[in-house]
Design a protein around this motif. Structure first.
Motif, PDB file in Angstrom:
ATOM      1  N   ILE A  81      47.566 -26.818  32.264  1.00  0.00           N
ATOM      2  CA  ILE A  81      46.858 -28.097  32.298  1.00  0.00           C
ATOM      3  C   ILE A  81      45.485 -27.876  31.686  1.00  0.00           C
ATOM      4  O   ILE A  81      44.749 -26.987  32.111  1.00  0.00           O
ATOM      5  CB  ILE A  81      46.691 -28.613  33.746  1.00  0.00           C
ATOM      6  CG1 ILE A  81      48.049 -28.782  34.415  1.00  0.00           C
ATOM      7  CG2 ILE A  81      45.908 -29.915  33.764  1.00  0.00           C
ATOM      8  CD1 ILE A  81      47.971 -29.066  35.895  1.00  0.00           C
ATOM      9  N   GLU A  82      45.156 -28.713  30.660  1.00  0.00           N
ATOM     10  CA  GLU A  82      43.830 -28.602  30.052  1.00  0.00           C
ATOM     11  C   GLU A  82      43.452 -29.893  29.334  1.00  0.00           C
ATOM     12  O   GLU A  82      44.238 -30.442  28.574  1.00  0.00           O
ATOM     13  CB  GLU A  82      43.777 -27.423  29.071  1.00  0.00           C
ATOM     14  CG  GLU A  82      44.848 -27.443  28.006  1.00  0.00           C
ATOM     15  CD  GLU A  82      44.911 -26.182  27.189  1.00  0.00           C
ATOM     16  OE1 GLU A  82      44.817 -26.310  25.971  1.00  0.00           O
ATOM     17  OE2 GLU A  82      45.041 -25.099  27.774  1.00  0.00           O
ATOM     18  N   ASP A  83      42.287 -30.400  29.577  1.00  0.00           N
ATOM     19  CA  ASP A  83      41.690 -31.533  28.863  1.00  0.00           C
ATOM     20  C   ASP A  83      42.646 -32.695  28.618  1.00  0.00           C
ATOM     21  O   ASP A  83      42.858 -33.116  27.482  1.00  0.00           O
ATOM     22  CB  ASP A  83      41.118 -31.076  27.518  1.00  0.00           C
ATOM     23  CG  ASP A  83      40.032 -30.025  27.682  1.00  0.00           C
ATOM     24  OD1 ASP A  83      39.367 -30.042  28.730  1.00  0.00           O
ATOM     25  OD2 ASP A  83      39.850 -29.197  26.769  1.00  0.00           O
ATOM     26  N   GLY A  84      43.245 -33.241  29.652  1.00  0.00           N
ATOM     27  CA  GLY A  84      44.115 -34.394  29.494  1.00  0.00           C
ATOM     28  C   GLY A  84      45.456 -34.088  28.844  1.00  0.00           C
ATOM     29  O   GLY A  84      46.156 -34.985  28.402  1.00  0.00           O
ATOM     30  N   ARG A  85      45.806 -32.819  28.780  1.00  0.00           N
ATOM     31  CA  ARG A  85      47.077 -32.405  28.187  1.00  0.00           C
ATOM     32  C   ARG A  85      47.790 -31.482  29.165  1.00  0.00           C
ATOM     33  O   ARG A  85      47.203 -30.552  29.694  1.00  0.00           O
ATOM     34  CB  ARG A  85      46.811 -31.666  26.875  1.00  0.00           C
ATOM     35  CG  ARG A  85      48.055 -31.129  26.222  1.00  0.00           C
ATOM     36  CD  ARG A  85      47.750 -30.486  24.905  1.00  0.00           C
ATOM     37  NE  ARG A  85      46.883 -29.331  25.104  1.00  0.00           N
ATOM     38  CZ  ARG A  85      46.506 -28.513  24.144  1.00  0.00           C
ATOM     39  NH1 ARG A  85      46.876 -28.731  22.913  1.00  0.00           N
ATOM     40  NH2 ARG A  85      45.742 -27.485  24.398  1.00  0.00           N
ATOM     41  N   VAL A  86      49.045 -31.788  29.407  1.00  0.00           N
ATOM     42  CA  VAL A  86      49.847 -30.975  30.316  1.00  0.00           C
ATOM     43  C   VAL A  86      50.965 -30.336  29.513  1.00  0.00           C
ATOM     44  O   VAL A  86      51.676 -31.018  28.775  1.00  0.00           O
ATOM     45  CB  VAL A  86      50.445 -31.830  31.459  1.00  0.00           C
ATOM     46  CG1 VAL A  86      51.306 -30.990  32.371  1.00  0.00           C
ATOM     47  CG2 VAL A  86      49.350 -32.523  32.246  1.00  0.00           C
TER      48      VAL A  86
ATOM     49  N   ILE B 185      58.411 -25.822  25.071  1.00  0.00           N
ATOM     50  CA  ILE B 185      57.177 -26.308  25.686  1.00  0.00           C
ATOM     51  C   ILE B 185      56.907 -27.710  25.133  1.00  0.00           C
ATOM     52  O   ILE B 185      56.841 -27.896  23.922  1.00  0.00           O
ATOM     53  CB  ILE B 185      55.977 -25.388  25.373  1.00  0.00           C
ATOM     54  CG1 ILE B 185      56.219 -23.970  25.839  1.00  0.00           C
ATOM     55  CG2 ILE B 185      54.693 -25.968  25.944  1.00  0.00           C
ATOM     56  CD1 ILE B 185      56.202 -23.786  27.324  1.00  0.00           C
ATOM     57  N   VAL B 186      56.786 -28.681  26.018  1.00  0.00           N
ATOM     58  CA  VAL B 186      56.470 -30.056  25.634  1.00  0.00           C
ATOM     59  C   VAL B 186      55.049 -30.334  26.082  1.00  0.00           C
ATOM     60  O   VAL B 186      54.693 -30.077  27.235  1.00  0.00           O
ATOM     61  CB  VAL B 186      57.443 -31.049  26.306  1.00  0.00           C
ATOM     62  CG1 VAL B 186      57.045 -32.476  25.998  1.00  0.00           C
ATOM     63  CG2 VAL B 186      58.868 -30.781  25.881  1.00  0.00           C
ATOM     64  N   GLU B 187      54.227 -30.841  25.155  1.00  0.00           N
ATOM     65  CA  GLU B 187      52.856 -31.194  25.495  1.00  0.00           C
ATOM     66  C   GLU B 187      52.791 -32.688  25.764  1.00  0.00           C
ATOM     67  O   GLU B 187      53.179 -33.491  24.924  1.00  0.00           O
ATOM     68  CB  GLU B 187      51.908 -30.805  24.366  1.00  0.00           C
ATOM     69  CG  GLU B 187      51.800 -29.309  24.190  1.00  0.00           C
ATOM     70  CD  GLU B 187      50.815 -28.907  23.117  1.00  0.00           C
ATOM     71  OE1 GLU B 187      50.295 -29.799  22.403  1.00  0.00           O
ATOM     72  OE2 GLU B 187      50.572 -27.712  22.987  1.00  0.00           O
ATOM     73  N   VAL B 188      52.309 -33.044  26.947  1.00  0.00           N
ATOM     74  CA  VAL B 188      52.185 -34.442  27.340  1.00  0.00           C
ATOM     75  C   VAL B 188      50.699 -34.770  27.313  1.00  0.00           C
ATOM     76  O   VAL B 188      49.921 -34.226  28.089  1.00  0.00           O
ATOM     77  CB  VAL B 188      52.786 -34.685  28.736  1.00  0.00           C
ATOM     78  CG1 VAL B 188      52.674 -36.149  29.115  1.00  0.00           C
ATOM     79  CG2 VAL B 188      54.236 -34.226  28.785  1.00  0.00           C
ATOM     80  N   TYR B 189      50.301 -35.669  26.396  1.00  0.00           N
ATOM     81  CA  TYR B 189      48.898 -36.043  26.234  1.00  0.00           C
ATOM     82  C   TYR B 189      48.580 -37.256  27.080  1.00  0.00           C
ATOM     83  O   TYR B 189      49.415 -38.127  27.274  1.00  0.00           O
ATOM     84  CB  TYR B 189      48.596 -36.343  24.764  1.00  0.00           C
ATOM     85  CG  TYR B 189      48.640 -35.110  23.906  1.00  0.00           C
ATOM     86  CD1 TYR B 189      47.497 -34.364  23.704  1.00  0.00           C
ATOM     87  CD2 TYR B 189      49.826 -34.692  23.329  1.00  0.00           C
ATOM     88  CE1 TYR B 189      47.534 -33.215  22.919  1.00  0.00           C
ATOM     89  CE2 TYR B 189      49.874 -33.554  22.551  1.00  0.00           C
ATOM     90  CZ  TYR B 189      48.720 -32.824  22.355  1.00  0.00           C
ATOM     91  OH  TYR B 189      48.762 -31.689  21.587  1.00  0.00           O
ATOM     92  N   GLY B 190      47.360 -37.292  27.565  1.00  0.00           N
ATOM     93  CA  GLY B 190      46.905 -38.426  28.352  1.00  0.00           C
ATOM     94  C   GLY B 190      47.563 -38.520  29.720  1.00  0.00           C
ATOM     95  O   GLY B 190      47.534 -39.563  30.351  1.00  0.00           O
TER      96      GLY B 190
ATOM     97  N   LEU C 195      48.152 -38.090  33.670  1.00  0.00           N
ATOM     98  CA  LEU C 195      47.292 -38.025  34.842  1.00  0.00           C
ATOM     99  C   LEU C 195      47.485 -36.662  35.482  1.00  0.00           C
ATOM    100  O   LEU C 195      48.548 -36.352  36.014  1.00  0.00           O
ATOM    101  CB  LEU C 195      47.648 -39.142  35.829  1.00  0.00           C
ATOM    102  CG  LEU C 195      47.443 -40.558  35.300  1.00  0.00           C
ATOM    103  CD1 LEU C 195      47.957 -41.575  36.303  1.00  0.00           C
ATOM    104  CD2 LEU C 195      45.985 -40.805  34.996  1.00  0.00           C
ATOM    105  N   THR C 196      46.460 -35.837  35.398  1.00  0.00           N
ATOM    106  CA  THR C 196      46.587 -34.457  35.859  1.00  0.00           C
ATOM    107  C   THR C 196      46.231 -34.294  37.321  1.00  0.00           C
ATOM    108  O   THR C 196      46.400 -33.208  37.863  1.00  0.00           O
ATOM    109  CB  THR C 196      45.695 -33.536  35.004  1.00  0.00           C
ATOM    110  OG1 THR C 196      44.346 -33.980  35.086  1.00  0.00           O
ATOM    111  CG2 THR C 196      46.154 -33.540  33.559  1.00  0.00           C
ATOM    112  N   SER C 197      45.751 -35.346  37.963  1.00  0.00           N
ATOM    113  CA  SER C 197      45.376 -35.210  39.369  1.00  0.00           C
ATOM    114  C   SER C 197      46.623 -34.965  40.204  1.00  0.00           C
ATOM    115  O   SER C 197      47.630 -35.646  40.082  1.00  0.00           O
ATOM    116  CB  SER C 197      44.655 -36.465  39.856  1.00  0.00           C
ATOM    117  OG  SER C 197      45.500 -37.576  39.755  1.00  0.00           O
ATOM    118  N   GLY C 198      46.549 -33.965  41.032  1.00  0.00           N
ATOM    119  CA  GLY C 198      47.668 -33.634  41.899  1.00  0.00           C
ATOM    120  C   GLY C 198      48.678 -32.695  41.260  1.00  0.00           C
ATOM    121  O   GLY C 198      49.594 -32.248  41.926  1.00  0.00           O
ATOM    122  N   LEU C 199      48.536 -32.402  39.977  1.00  0.00           N
ATOM    123  CA  LEU C 199      49.447 -31.467  39.315  1.00  0.00           C
ATOM    124  C   LEU C 199      48.840 -30.073  39.299  1.00  0.00           C
ATOM    125  O   LEU C 199      47.648 -29.909  39.046  1.00  0.00           O
ATOM    126  CB  LEU C 199      49.724 -31.894  37.868  1.00  0.00           C
ATOM    127  CG  LEU C 199      50.645 -33.074  37.632  1.00  0.00           C
ATOM    128  CD1 LEU C 199      50.754 -33.370  36.144  1.00  0.00           C
ATOM    129  CD2 LEU C 199      52.024 -32.801  38.197  1.00  0.00           C
TER     130      LEU C 199
END
Length: 140
Positions: A14-19, A47-52, A54-58
Motif C-alpha cells: 500500500i502506497e500513496d493511494g495505490r494498492v 500483481i494488480v495495481e488498484v489506483y484511488g 480507499l486504503t483505510s482499514g487495509l
C-alpha cells in the motif's frame, strides 16, 4: 447475473493511494487432482495495481477481491487485441496490393503497430483512469 469480473487476492503493498494486490490466475483444470502430471494446467501469479483505492482499514496480507466491470474488460481487449489486429491486417493488405512483396508487407504491418503502441504509452494515464479496478473485502 453479475457483470463484474472478480479475482481473489492478497494485499501485497500500500502506497500513496495505490494498492498492489497479488492474484493467482489459474486455468480451469489447475485444481484437478492430476494437474501436476498434466501440461494443460497452469497458474500464474500477477500483481494488480488498484489506483484511488480507499486504503483505510487495509493492511498488507489482507484477503480482498479485485473487481472490474465487464465494460472495463471489453475495453482492455479492444485496446490490446482488436485494434492492433485491424491495423495489422489493413496495412498488410494495402502494402501487399501496392508493392506485391510479402516481405515488405509483413514488415510494414508490424512496423505500423509501433506508432499505435507509442500512442497507447503516451495516453497511459488517461487509459489507467478508464481501466480502473476497485477493491472489496473478501466475503462481501
Amino acid at each position: 447475473m453479475s457483470t463484474d469480473i472478480k479475482h481473489c487476492g492478497v494485499v501485497d503493498g500500500i502506497e500513496d493511494g495505490r494498492v498492489k494486490v497479488r492474484i493467482i490466475q489459474s486455468s480451469a483444470c489447475a485444481s484437478c487432482k492430476v494437474a501436476s502430471h498434466c501440461n494443460a494446467s497452469e497458474s500464474k501469479e500477477k500483481i494488480v495495481e488498484v489506483y484511488g483505492a480507499l486504503t483505510s482499514g487495509l493492511t498488507v496480507g489482507d484477503n480482498v477481491v479485485v473487481v472490474a466491470s465487464q465494460r472495463v474488460g471489453t475495453l482492455a481487449v479492444v485496446l490490446s487485441s482488436v485494434i492492433p489486429l485491424f491495423i495489422l491486417i489493413a496495412v498488410l493488405a494495402c502494402v501487399l496490393a501496392l508493392t506485391g512483396s510479402e516481405a515488405v508487407a509483413a514488415l510494414s504491418s508490424i512496423g505500423a503497430l509501433l506508432p499505435y503502441y507509442l500512442i497507447l504509452y503516451m495516453c497511459r494515464e488517461r487509459i489507467r483512469s478508464r481501466l480502473s479496478f476497485r477493491i472489496e473485502r473478501e466475503g462481501v
